[in-house]
Design an enzyme around this catalytic site. Structure first.
Site, PDB file in Angstrom:
ATOM      1  N   ASP B  52       0.831  -1.216   0.000  1.00 29.44           N
ATOM      2  CA  ASP B  52       0.000   0.000   0.000  1.00 29.44           C
ATOM      3  C   ASP B  52       0.860   1.259   0.000  1.00 29.44           C
ATOM      4  O   ASP B  52       2.038   1.221   0.357  1.00 29.44           O
ATOM      5  CB  ASP B  52      -0.859   0.053   1.275  1.00 29.44           C
ATOM      6  CG  ASP B  52      -1.883  -1.057   1.325  1.00 29.44           C
ATOM      7  OD1 ASP B  52      -2.119  -1.705   0.292  1.00 29.44           O
ATOM      8  OD2 ASP B  52      -2.445  -1.272   2.424  1.00 29.44           O
ATOM      9  N   TYR B 110       5.857  -9.618   8.015  1.00 30.94           N
ATOM     10  CA  TYR B 110       5.681  -8.180   8.173  1.00 30.94           C
ATOM     11  C   TYR B 110       5.910  -7.811   9.638  1.00 30.94           C
ATOM     12  O   TYR B 110       5.654  -8.617  10.541  1.00 30.94           O
ATOM     13  CB  TYR B 110       4.254  -7.762   7.810  1.00 30.94           C
ATOM     14  CG  TYR B 110       3.963  -7.622   6.333  1.00 30.94           C
ATOM     15  CD1 TYR B 110       4.189  -6.421   5.671  1.00 30.94           C
ATOM     16  CD2 TYR B 110       3.431  -8.682   5.604  1.00 30.94           C
ATOM     17  CE1 TYR B 110       3.902  -6.287   4.316  1.00 30.94           C
ATOM     18  CE2 TYR B 110       3.142  -8.561   4.247  1.00 30.94           C
ATOM     19  CZ  TYR B 110       3.384  -7.351   3.609  1.00 30.94           C
ATOM     20  OH  TYR B 110       3.100  -7.211   2.282  1.00 30.94           O
TER      21      TYR B 110
END
Lengths: 244, 244
Positions: B52, B110
């Site tokens: 993103d 992540y």
């Protein structure tokens, strides 16, 4: 009216240094504007030093005269909410009315960081001088030892300086290496314009063999800026601590 | 022609994510342009995932087909010199011609960072979600344990997702606290659109008491995005590792 000592921390990347100037946004201007919004009156701030464009501060001190009755914690919270993300106020302390952030400072510590060996790091690029080659920490420290003491630092200062007294006392100057990161720590009772950046640039030239550590005395005596090394880029420099 | 796997590291602050799009500069576009400058021909790059806008990567992988004879070290040096400071190429590896950076990825890790207690840090502001209050790490870890396993993650995904298979296997999910910094680590064989950010937002709601850790099963079963917590801001998220 009360005089307050404010402690700041800022990422200097997007600022034209501390001091207000006609062209470019400065930390002093942004802080002064935020104080005006918080207190409702124009409020001047006086810093502990000028910092060059792009130089950062982990701890920067300034004083301001404020007539508010806001409790310190609310003052800090309100001011931080008004300031942009790259400037934080970290401390608030009431001081005597004759306290002066610049003239009462007994000393400052700066740290300069160099990322060696050509590694490119997107998360550090704003805070380091990236150098392709390896540096000789031993040689750099030989030079740093000669910087310690009371000297006329004219040769290690930009000729654009505005002061006439060019003698300063450096109480600490050394280099540390952690992996591919080299940090130069320097503490003095005061610094001339570009002094740390020229000392760092000279330390790198000493490492490269362009200047011998033994010739440091001659450089001091020459009082000639051209005898020292290059001025290291601003972005590697951080004002680490101010002593009162 | 040979297929190469390139490893990147980037500060995503100033990018509209990885994937090329009509409005806004993306990492894929900038990398592709730099490759064209280096190799003299248009060179497409295929990433391991979309990230993103504002999300960072310590390690991102992509493949490209190149017809050059440049030695890997010179390739890396040349490409890094052409890329901006906030994108670095850190690895180069020749792979079989049918290798695919996205389809061959076995998993990814992540890390999401939250700076708690209201501290403002100009040097971290681009990389953390700043939260005024303290968080309950024990409660967050209770929730994280329930995230581990094979589940339909529809409820933890933006409804804007383009995939139909919403089952993923999370092999690791836990929270660590160091001082006022909280880090959530998550490893899975794949992630849905906004999945990590919604899991983080939900973990914060669990800490706040708005969602009970025990109701995680019901959230999975509902497949309803509205049952989970908020989507945490992009800037706290870093793609840490890609497994092949």
């Amino acid at each position: 009216m009360k005089r307050v000592l404010l402690t700041l921390s800022y990422d200097g990347t997007d600022y034209h240094g501390w001091q207000i100037q006609p062209n470019g946004v400065t930390v002093q201007q942004v802080l002064s504007n935020s104080l005006e919004k918080l207190l409702g009156v124009k409020t001047a701030v006086t810093g502990c030093s000028r910092t060059d464009a792009g130089v950062h501060a982990k701890e920067f001190c300034c004083h301001a005269d404020c007539g508010d009755n806001i409790p310190p914690s609310a003052f800090l919270k309100g001011l931080n909410a008004l300031l942009p993300q790259d400037i934080a106020v970290t401390g608030y302390k009431e001081v005597p009315p004759d306290f002066h952030a610049r003239y009462d400072a007994k000393g400052k510590t700066y740290v300069y960081r160099i990322l060696t060996g050509g590694r490119k790091d997107p998360f550090l690029s704003r805070y380091v001088w990236q150098i392709e080659r390896e540096l000789d920490v031993g040689k750099m420290n030989e030079f740093c030892k000669k910087i310690v003491g009371t000297h006329d630092f004219s040769a290690f200062s930009s000729s654009k300086r505005s002061v006439t007294d060019t003698v300063r006392t450096v109480s600490e100057c050394h280099v540390e290496k952690k992996g591919d990161m080299i940090s130069l720590y320097i503490t003095a009772n005061g610094f001339l314009y570009n002094m740390v950046r020229i000392i760092v640039g000279t330390a790198v030239w000493v490492s490269d063999g362009s200047i011998a550590p033994e010739s440091t005395g001659e450089i001091f005596e020459s009082k000639n800026r051209d005898k020292a090394g290059i001025t290291a880029p601003a972005k590697g420099l951080v004002l680490e601590k101010v002593f009162y």
